[in-house]
Motif scaffolding. Sequence first.
Motif, mmCIF file in Angstrom:
data_model
loop_
_atom_site.group_PDB
_atom_site.id
_atom_site.type_symbol
_atom_site.label_atom_id
_atom_site.label_comp_id
_atom_site.label_asym_id
_atom_site.label_seq_id
_atom_site.Cartn_x
_atom_site.Cartn_y
_atom_site.Cartn_z
ATOM 1 N N PHE A 176 0.797 -1.223 0.000
ATOM 2 C CA PHE A 176 0.000 0.000 0.000
ATOM 3 C C PHE A 176 0.831 1.276 0.000
ATOM 4 N N SER A 177 2.036 1.167 -0.487
ATOM 5 C CA SER A 177 2.860 2.373 -0.628
ATOM 6 C C SER A 177 3.451 2.372 -2.029
ATOM 7 N N GLU A 178 3.185 3.428 -2.774
ATOM 8 C CA GLU A 178 3.729 3.523 -4.135
ATOM 9 C C GLU A 178 5.256 3.552 -4.092
ATOM 10 N N GLU A 179 5.797 4.270 -3.101
ATOM 11 C CA GLU A 179 7.246 4.380 -2.982
ATOM 12 C C GLU A 179 7.867 2.996 -2.722
ATOM 13 N N THR A 180 7.225 2.244 -1.830
ATOM 14 C CA THR A 180 7.733 0.896 -1.527
ATOM 15 C C THR A 180 7.647 0.006 -2.765
ATOM 16 N N LYS A 181 6.550 0.154 -3.507
ATOM 17 C CA LYS A 181 6.413 -0.652 -4.736
ATOM 18 C C LYS A 181 7.548 -0.348 -5.697
#
Length: 337
Positions: A176-181
Motif C-alpha cells: 500500500f505504498s507507491e514508494e515501496t512498490k
Amino acid sequence: MAATVFHQAIGTLQSHGYFNNSSFQQEHGNTSLRLMSKGFRVDYRSKNRSFIVSQASTSQTSMFSPISSPSKNNTTDSRKKSNEAALILVRHGESLWNEKNLFTGCVDVPLTRKGVEEAIEAGKRISNIPVDVIYTSALIRAQMTAMLAMAQHRHKKVPIVVHNESEQAKSWSGIFSEETKKQSIPVITAWQLNERMYGELQGLNKQETADRYGKEQVHEWRRSYDIPPPNGESLEMCAERAVAYFKEHIEPQLLSGKNVMIAAHGNSLRSIIMYLDKLTSQEVISLELSTGIPMLYIFKEGKFMRRGSPVGPTEAGVYAYTKNLALYRQKLDEMFQ
Ligand SMILES: O=C(O)[C@H](O)COP(=O)(O)O
C-alpha cells in the motif's frame, strides 16, 4: 575422434558467434579442450562429447537505463526511448542432487552451500545491471538463486514473489505504498520454466544409469533433441512449454523496455537459448550451461544479441556497449559512493 567432433561442433557454434576465433588449447592430462570465447569460456568434455559454457575472464556486455534514486524518484526513463532491454539468464547454483550426481528434473531440491555461493557470485556479476522483473521456475533451486543474486544488487531493490494464485493470495499480498512498490522487483514464478521432467530417471545416479544402460543411451536421453527419457520430456517437449511461455510472457516485457532476469534450469534455458540464438536441433546437443553463471542478451529492434557473461562491476568493458549502460553505472556510482 574426440577432436573431430570438437572441431565440427566448434564450427557450427562459431557460425552463431559463440567464439571469437579458434584460439584454444588442448589440455593435457584431462579430457577437456578449452576455448576462450567472447564472453564465454567453453570447455569441451570429450568424455560425454559436450561443451560446458561458463564465464570468461574478460567479457562484453551492454546496458542500460538511468536509475531512479530511492529518495528522489527520477521518472525520466531513457530506457523507453532507447528501445532496448537486457535479458539475463542464469542457471541455478549447484543443488544437493547435482552434488550427488542424481537426475533431478522436476524434483524440488535446494542448493548446496556451493550453490549458494555461486548464486551470490552471479549476483555480484550483474550487480550493476538494472533489473525490472524476475522470472523463475516453480522450483526452489531457481528461486533461491534469483533471491540470493538480487541481494547483491547495488540498487538494493527488494525482490518480492508475486502471489496471483488466488484472489485471496493476491489481495493478502497487497502493498500500500507507491514508494515501496517502486523499490521492489516482482518475482514471477512459472512452472513452464521448470527443468525438463526426467521421467523414470529422476532420483537415479547418472553414472550408475550409464553403467547400466550404456553411455550412448544415457547421452541420448540427456542430450538428444527429440528422444525423451523413459516417461519424461525430451528437450523438444520442454521447449514447447518453456519457449511458448517466453514468447507469451517475457518478450512483451522486453518489448516494453523492461530488463528481465530469468533464473531457471539447464534444459529449460537450453531450449530458450536455442530459440534466442536460432540453434538447430543438432547444434543444441553441444550446448551445456554451468550452474550459477549469468548470461546476458540485449534485446533491440526485435533481435536478441548475446553479450556473454557480465564480469565484476569494476570491469570497464562491461559498460562499453551502450551509452545507457554507462549512464546507469555513473548514476549508481553517484548514488552509492
Ligand atoms: O535435472 C537434472 O538432473 C539436471 O538439472 C540437468 O541434468 P542434465 O545435465 O542431465 O540434463
